[in-house]
Motif scaffolding. Structure first.
Motif: not given
Ligand code: UT7
Length: 337
Positions: A243-244, A259-261, A321-327, A333-336
């Motif tokens: 996803a990243s 710059k930041l994860v 931003l990166v996430a993972f969970g139940a499902g 998402a990449v944000i400036e």
């Protein structure tokens, strides 16, 4: 199924105008847990990186926690509650099955104009909400959106199960989305995915229509989190890495541009494995799971707010931003900024 990265272009760009978070006061330490189940501070810290987690009061519901985080985000964005047009709460621990927790939040905050509903995508929920809100604001359907990841997981934990009770905590994070302006930052890309073939790996089996809680099964604690930890671990590493890369590529960037994860805060070993595979320096990764444990949909939102308020993000920085969970679910998402 994964969303087509090319489908994530909005009509108008959208920015994050403010962030907020809220953590309940009560701290539950590893030493406290040693008195509750057969575990040790050494096991918990070495296997997960978690030292403390927050526990909401009995009279403090998910909607209350959510509203506190939202107030901070609205204040930073300079948006009055009365002007909020869309509220999306990402949660798997709603106040009630119906109505949605977002309806209670609308009431707590005083946002009579807002359309309010919940998103259930477990730990990926805040980024699912971000994606829905960004397209809604980008298309001009709403002038602004308040998105919140909020959980009172302590209400859905089997406090006699050491496999799960040491991992989770309560909390909320929020963000306000507005159309981007000349020279402002914007959300560059996002990526969502779901694998419904793996529902049994992580779930709350009881309390829904498939398994109502009855007098006969009341002693089985079926309305609590159940997880096959080792399996979930493997999927988490693979899915968050993929996803990243999707979101970075969709944004037209390279890993070196980030710059930041800000990853989902479930387990330090999962985060280490992902950043090793991506080739990101450890100092470019935001971590707060030692303080709060895994707060599911709230985790990335709280971390984003802390990174923002601690000055870890400057104008023009590109963050992942990166996430993972139940499902199973995953999202990035990449944000400036
Ligand atoms: O947010 C949604 C996504 N969730 C996640 O990403 C969580 C993913 N999974 C994990 O983070 C890890 O799998 C856990 C932290 C849940 C477990 O770590 P692990 O290294 O995978 O341990 P394990 O489940 O393989 O268990 C190893 C041993 C077992 O004992 P035996 O069978 O080897 O004798 C467990 O019974 O550790 C035991 N154990 C514990 N011991 C002390 C499990 N929980 C505990 C505990 N204290 N709290």
């Amino acid at each position: 199924m994964e969303s087509n990265p090319n489908s994530s272009q909005s009509n108008t760009s959208v920015r994050i105008a403010g962030t907020g978070s809220y953590l309940p006061e009560k701290i539950l330490t590893n030493a406290d847990l040693e008195k509750m189940v057969e575990t040790s501070d050494d096991w918990i810290t070495s296997r997960t990186g978690i030292r403390n987690r927050r526990i909401a009061r009995e009279d403090e519901f998910t909607s209350h926690i959510a509203a506190e985080a939202a107030k901070n985000a609205l204040e930073q964005a300079g948006i009055a509650a009365a002007d909020v047009e869309l509220i999306i709460v990402a949660t798997i621990t709603p106040d009630t099955i119906t109505p949605a927790t977002a309806c209670y939040v609308q009431q707590h905050l005083g946002c009579p104009r807002a359309v309010a509903f919940d998103v259930s995508a477990a730990c990926s929920g805040f980024l699912y909400a971000l994606e829905i809100a960004r397209h809604s604001v980008g298309a001009g359907a709403f002038k602004n959106a308040l998105i919140i990841g909020a959980e009172k997981l302590s209400a859905y934990i089997n406090w006699t199960d050491r496999n799960t009770c040491v991992l989770f905590g309560d909390g909320a994070g929020a963000a306000v989305l507005l159309p981007a302006e000349e020279g402002s930052g914007k959300i560059l890309s996002s990526h969502l995915g779901t694998d419904g073939a793996q529902t049994e790996l992580l779930n709350i089996p009881g309390g829904g229509s498939a398994c109502p809680i009855t007098v006969e099964n009341a002693d089985q604690q079926l309305a609590t989190l159940a997880m096959q930890g080792r399996e979930v671990f493997k999927h988490a590493v693979n899915a968050m890495k993929r996803a990243s890369l999707h979101a970075i590529e969709s944004a037209g960037l390279q890993i070196e541009d980030i710059k930041l994860v800000i990853p989902h805060q479930a387990n330090l070993r999962i985060i280490d494995a992902i950043v090793d595979r991506l080739g990101v320096p450890k100092e470019d990764v935001f971590i707060n799971l030692d303080k709060y444990g895994n707060t599911s949909a709230a985790a990335v939102a709280i971390a984003l707010d802390e990174a923002n308020r601690e000055g870890r993000i400057s104008k023009g920085d590109k963050i992942l931003l990166v996430a993972f969970g139940a499902g199973l679910t995953w999202a990035s998402a990449v944000i400036e900024w």
